[in-house]
Design a protein around this motif. Structure first.
Motif, PDB file in Angstrom:
ATOM      1  N   PHE A  76       0.836  -1.197   0.000  1.00  0.00           N
ATOM      2  CA  PHE A  76       0.000   0.000   0.000  1.00  0.00           C
ATOM      3  C   PHE A  76       0.876   1.254   0.000  1.00  0.00           C
ATOM      4  O   PHE A  76       1.989   1.252   0.543  1.00  0.00           O
ATOM      5  N   LYS A  77       0.348   2.313  -0.554  1.00  0.00           N
ATOM      6  CA  LYS A  77       0.934   3.637  -0.402  1.00  0.00           C
ATOM      7  C   LYS A  77       0.132   4.387   0.652  1.00  0.00           C
ATOM      8  O   LYS A  77      -1.110   4.386   0.621  1.00  0.00           O
ATOM      9  N   VAL A  78       0.828   5.021   1.590  1.00  0.00           N
ATOM     10  CA  VAL A  78       0.160   5.797   2.628  1.00  0.00           C
ATOM     11  C   VAL A  78      -0.112   7.195   2.095  1.00  0.00           C
ATOM     12  O   VAL A  78       0.811   7.960   1.829  1.00  0.00           O
ATOM     13  N   GLU A  79      -1.382   7.521   1.926  1.00  0.00           N
ATOM     14  CA  GLU A  79      -1.769   8.845   1.418  1.00  0.00           C
ATOM     15  C   GLU A  79      -1.840   9.871   2.542  1.00  0.00           C
ATOM     16  O   GLU A  79      -1.503  11.044   2.349  1.00  0.00           O
ATOM     17  N   ALA A  80      -2.294   9.447   3.709  1.00  0.00           N
ATOM     18  CA  ALA A  80      -2.424  10.360   4.849  1.00  0.00           C
ATOM     19  C   ALA A  80      -2.494   9.534   6.122  1.00  0.00           C
ATOM     20  O   ALA A  80      -2.929   8.378   6.110  1.00  0.00           O
ATOM     21  N   ALA A  81      -2.046  10.127   7.230  1.00  0.00           N
ATOM     22  CA  ALA A  81      -2.136   9.477   8.537  1.00  0.00           C
ATOM     23  C   ALA A  81      -2.172  10.554   9.605  1.00  0.00           C
ATOM     24  O   ALA A  81      -1.486  11.573   9.489  1.00  0.00           O
ATOM     25  N   GLU A  82      -2.972  10.333  10.614  1.00  0.00           N
ATOM     26  CA  GLU A  82      -3.062  11.314  11.690  1.00  0.00           C
ATOM     27  C   GLU A  82      -3.433  10.650  13.002  1.00  0.00           C
ATOM     28  O   GLU A  82      -4.071   9.595  13.024  1.00  0.00           O
ATOM     29  N   VAL A  83      -3.002  11.274  14.088  1.00  0.00           N
ATOM     30  CA  VAL A  83      -3.421  10.889  15.428  1.00  0.00           C
ATOM     31  C   VAL A  83      -4.610  11.773  15.798  1.00  0.00           C
ATOM     32  O   VAL A  83      -4.571  12.991  15.586  1.00  0.00           O
TER      33      VAL A  83
END
Length: 279
Positions: free
Chosen positions: A250-257
């Motif tokens: 997978f490619k990570v497009e966005a991530a947040e806490v």
């Protein structure tokens, strides 16, 4: 294919302070993730004491559902498919890891990776049937002691190698308790995974200060600033890096806490949400 995932240690459905029931609020909060797949840790499949104490109706609402927590969270939501891996058993109930999925779960297996009698830990493996093929999901909760976590990481590596053939997409998420970030390199090398924040970087204010200091210190050198997972614990003021989302294929497009007063009241961990694209 785009897929949105989240990982969350829900602290058995009670608040970190005074152990007040938070199951109803957690169900609503999990809906805010807008996630296709949710990886949950410390999920109670049964708790007779809390059911007796909080199950009575107050102002028309039950503070503790009759169903297992993962089934209750999935009810009337997009997550039509659930799996539960029981790890810790006690006189009044049990808890473990769980997966909520919008995709069918073809099969599941729970791997006991307990390192000693006082800490029951497990790895829940679920195979999802998505419109674009098979995706392997591993819900992880590792121990509090570093030596035990290293042994449990080896068990995780063995489980992934045995159950997810090379080339098949993998998502590993959960509470690794790896506050010194000593396990990420081993997982990358052994399984070819990347951590969600490897590609995009953590967005916390504290990490931005650290990155600024690193840039200044390495301005005239060849030192490359380190990559670190996001801070998720304690939820009220996250400092320690305990929770992770690792992916392969997978490619990570966005991530947040997920920060803020809402999340500080629900559990001692803050959840992570990531948007992925199948490579």
């Amino acid at each position: 294919m785009k897929i949105r995932v989240a990982t969350y240690n829900i602290h058995k459905g009670v608040s970190a302070i005074r152990s007040e029931p938070r199951v109803l609020a957690l169900k609503q909060a999990i809906g805010l993730f807008d996630a296709d797949v949710v990886f949950l840790q410390e999920v109670q499949g049964k708790h007779d004491l809390n059911a007796a104490k909080y199950g009575a109706e107050h102002f028309g609402h039950k503070h503790w559902p009759a169903a297992a927590q993962h089934e209750y969270f999935a009810g009337e939501s997009r997550h039509a498919h659930t799996a539960y891996g029981m790890n810790a058993i006690y006189d009044h109930g049990h808890h473990g890891n769980a997966l909520l999925s919008a995709f069918p779960i073809a099969n599941q297996a729970n791997h006991d990776v307990s390192d000693h009698a006082y800490e029951q830990r497990g790895i829940l493996h679920c195979v999802l049937n998505t419109p674009h093929g098979t995706v392997h999901c591993y819900v992880v909760h590792l121990g509090l002691f570093e030596a035990g976590r290293r042994r449990q990481t080896q068990a995780l590596i063995s489980a992934v190698r045995a159950s997810a053939p090379d080339g098949e997409p993998v998502i590993i998420a959960g509470d690794f308790n790896d506050w010194r970030n000593t396990l990420s390199g081993e997982l990358r090398n052994a399984l070819g995974v990347v951590e969600a924040f490897d590609q995009i970087g953590s967005n916390s204010a504290l990490d931005e200060i650290v990155r600024t200091l690193r840039r200044k210190s390495s301005m005239n050198s060849s030192i490359k600033p380190g990559v670190n997972p996001a801070r998720t614990f304690p939820a009220a003021l996250p400092f320690f890096r305990l929770d992770r989302i690792y992916v392969r294929g997978f490619k990570v497009e966005a991530a947040e806490v997920m920060h803020g007063s809402l999340w500080a009241k629900l559990s001692d961990h803050a959840p992570i949400v990531a948007s992925l694209t199948l490579g």
